[in-house]
Scaffold this motif. Structure first.
Motif, short mmCIF file in Angstrom:
data_model
loop_
_atom_site.label_atom_id
_atom_site.label_comp_id
_atom_site.label_asym_id
_atom_site.label_seq_id
_atom_site.Cartn_x
_atom_site.Cartn_y
_atom_site.Cartn_z
N ARG A 17 0.83 -1.21 0.00
CA ARG A 17 0.00 0.00 0.00
C ARG A 17 0.87 1.26 0.00
NH1 ARG A 17 -4.29 -1.91 4.66
NH2 ARG A 17 -5.90 -2.80 3.28
N TRP A 96 -4.55 -10.35 -10.07
CA TRP A 96 -5.58 -9.42 -9.60
C TRP A 96 -5.55 -9.43 -8.08
CZ3 TRP A 96 -10.36 -9.35 -7.03
CH2 TRP A 96 -11.26 -8.35 -7.39
N PRO A 98 -6.60 -7.17 -4.69
CA PRO A 98 -7.19 -6.03 -3.98
C PRO A 98 -6.34 -5.62 -2.77
CG PRO A 98 -8.42 -8.02 -3.49
CD PRO A 98 -7.40 -8.39 -4.53
N TYR A 100 -7.50 -2.65 -0.93
CA TYR A 100 -8.44 -1.93 -0.06
C TYR A 100 -9.85 -2.32 -0.51
CZ TYR A 100 -11.15 1.76 2.17
OH TYR A 100 -12.07 2.44 2.93
N VAL A 101 -10.69 -2.75 0.43
CA VAL A 101 -12.07 -3.13 0.10
C VAL A 101 -12.97 -2.73 1.27
CG1 VAL A 101 -13.67 -4.97 -0.52
CG2 VAL A 101 -11.28 -5.13 -1.25
N THR A 106 -18.62 -6.91 -4.42
CA THR A 106 -17.51 -6.57 -5.30
C THR A 106 -16.77 -7.85 -5.67
OG1 THR A 106 -15.62 -5.06 -5.55
CG2 THR A 106 -15.82 -6.20 -3.45
N PRO A 179 -8.67 -7.67 1.14
CA PRO A 179 -7.34 -7.14 0.83
C PRO A 179 -6.26 -8.19 1.07
CG PRO A 179 -8.61 -5.52 2.04
CD PRO A 179 -9.41 -6.77 2.06
N GLY A 193 -14.49 -6.82 -13.81
CA GLY A 193 -14.73 -6.60 -12.40
C GLY A 193 -16.17 -6.14 -12.23
N HIS A 195 -18.92 -4.30 -9.18
CA HIS A 195 -18.83 -3.56 -7.92
C HIS A 195 -20.04 -2.66 -7.75
CE1 HIS A 195 -16.65 -1.58 -4.60
NE2 HIS A 195 -17.31 -0.50 -5.00
N ARG A 200 -13.30 -0.11 -3.85
CA ARG A 200 -12.28 -1.16 -3.92
C ARG A 200 -11.08 -0.60 -4.67
NH1 ARG A 200 -14.21 -4.93 -7.72
NH2 ARG A 200 -12.78 -4.11 -9.30
N GLN A 202 -7.61 -2.02 -6.31
CA GLN A 202 -6.95 -3.27 -6.60
C GLN A 202 -5.84 -3.06 -7.62
OE1 GLN A 202 -9.78 -3.87 -9.09
NE2 GLN A 202 -8.28 -4.33 -10.66
N SER A 204 -3.52 -4.67 -10.71
CA SER A 204 -3.47 -5.65 -11.78
C SER A 204 -2.02 -5.75 -12.21
CB SER A 204 -4.36 -5.22 -12.95
OG SER A 204 -4.32 -6.16 -14.00
#
Length: 268
Positions: A17, A96, A98, A100-101, A106, A179, A193, A195, A200, A202, A204
């Motif tokens: 992050r 893929w 994530p 932060y969710v 989603t 996450p 995706g 949502h 979210r 994420q 890639s």
């Protein structure tokens, strides 16, 4: 497809992050990650274990999913293959991930080639970009079709239109990821995706097989220019030149807002 819950430890997730916050380029949605970083190496090892292929890291993108950023996908459903499919001729993977969710609704859907071979046989060369349109977004393309399908895959290089419906395909689904979870799949697998509510963020992350080559066909429009400038066939050098010659570097007001939101959410 391979899905791993809790792929990253909390320490690895926090480190990633922070890296995103420091290196995120909101114009290109890209981040600079050291190819030797622990997370990259961990994903390479995972690909080797699951798929039996040795790969190298290519590049990474950041995506913010919220009601406003997902709005543009509603008309045509959001189904797509990755743009780098036209850059590389060979097996590539999308990691893929994530980071932060805060939404329960989603996730990710994938139309895997291994589960839908007849469908992909109709689509042709995987380096040829597909535009996937829905009956709602492009009703005129369905007028001549006798089939009651919801989508059409348009291949402008081969001049083919392939209609399809989700009900006729086997679709793999990742619901409510957390996450640090990881989903691996081939870049040429059509995916989207989904949502609603909350946000979210994420990554890639792109990886290519050691045996993959730079695509020299007309589906890679910058190839001839790159070859004339450098005389090389190196994939990383190609991406560096492509970034240099790109003229679309303007950041919209919406993009500025997205960048601020990503930074704020990842601080907490």
């Amino acid at each position: 497809m391979d899905y791993t819950s809790g792929f990253l430890s909390e320490l690895e997730l926090q480190s990633l992050r922070e890296c995103v916050r420091k290196s995120y380029d909101p114009v290109s949605n890209m981040i600079e990650l050291d190819g030797a970083s622990p997370v990259i190496e961990k994903i390479i090892d995972k690909i080797s274990t699951v798929f039996g292929l040795e790969t190298r890291y290519l590049t990474s993108y950041v995506f913010l999913a919220c009601d406003t950023t997902m709005e543009r996908f509603k008309v045509n459903g959001g189904w797509h293959t990755d743009a780098t499919c036209s850059t590389i001729d060979g097996t590539c993977f999308n990691a893929w991930l994530p980071i932060y969710v805060n939404s329960e609704n989603t996730g990710l859907e994938i139309i895997e080639k291994t589960n839908n071979p007849k469908f992909y046989a109709k689509l042709g060369d995987s380096t040829e970009p597909l535009a996937i349109l829905s009956k709602l977004g492009a009703p005129h393309l369905f007028n001549a079709s006798k089939e009651d399908h919801n989508y059409v895959a348009v291949n402008k290089y081969s001049g083919t239109l392939t209609t399809f419906s989700e009900r006729d395909l086997q679709i793999s689904r990742v619901d409510s990821p957390k996450p640090g979870d990881l989903c691996l799949f081939e870049q040429t697998d059509i995916h989207r995706g989904y949502h609603t509510d909350g946000m979210r963020i994420q990554l890639s992350l792109k990886f290519f097989c050691n045996k993959a080559k730079l695509n020299s066909k007309p589906t890679n429009p910058e190839y001839k220019l790159f070859k004339n400038l450098t005389g090389k066939e190196d994939i990383h050098s190609f991406l560096a030149i492509k970034k240099l010659i790109s003229t679309d570097r303007k950041l919209s007001k919406h993009g500025t807002l997205e960048a601020a939101i990503v930074d704020l959410l990842l601080r907490n």
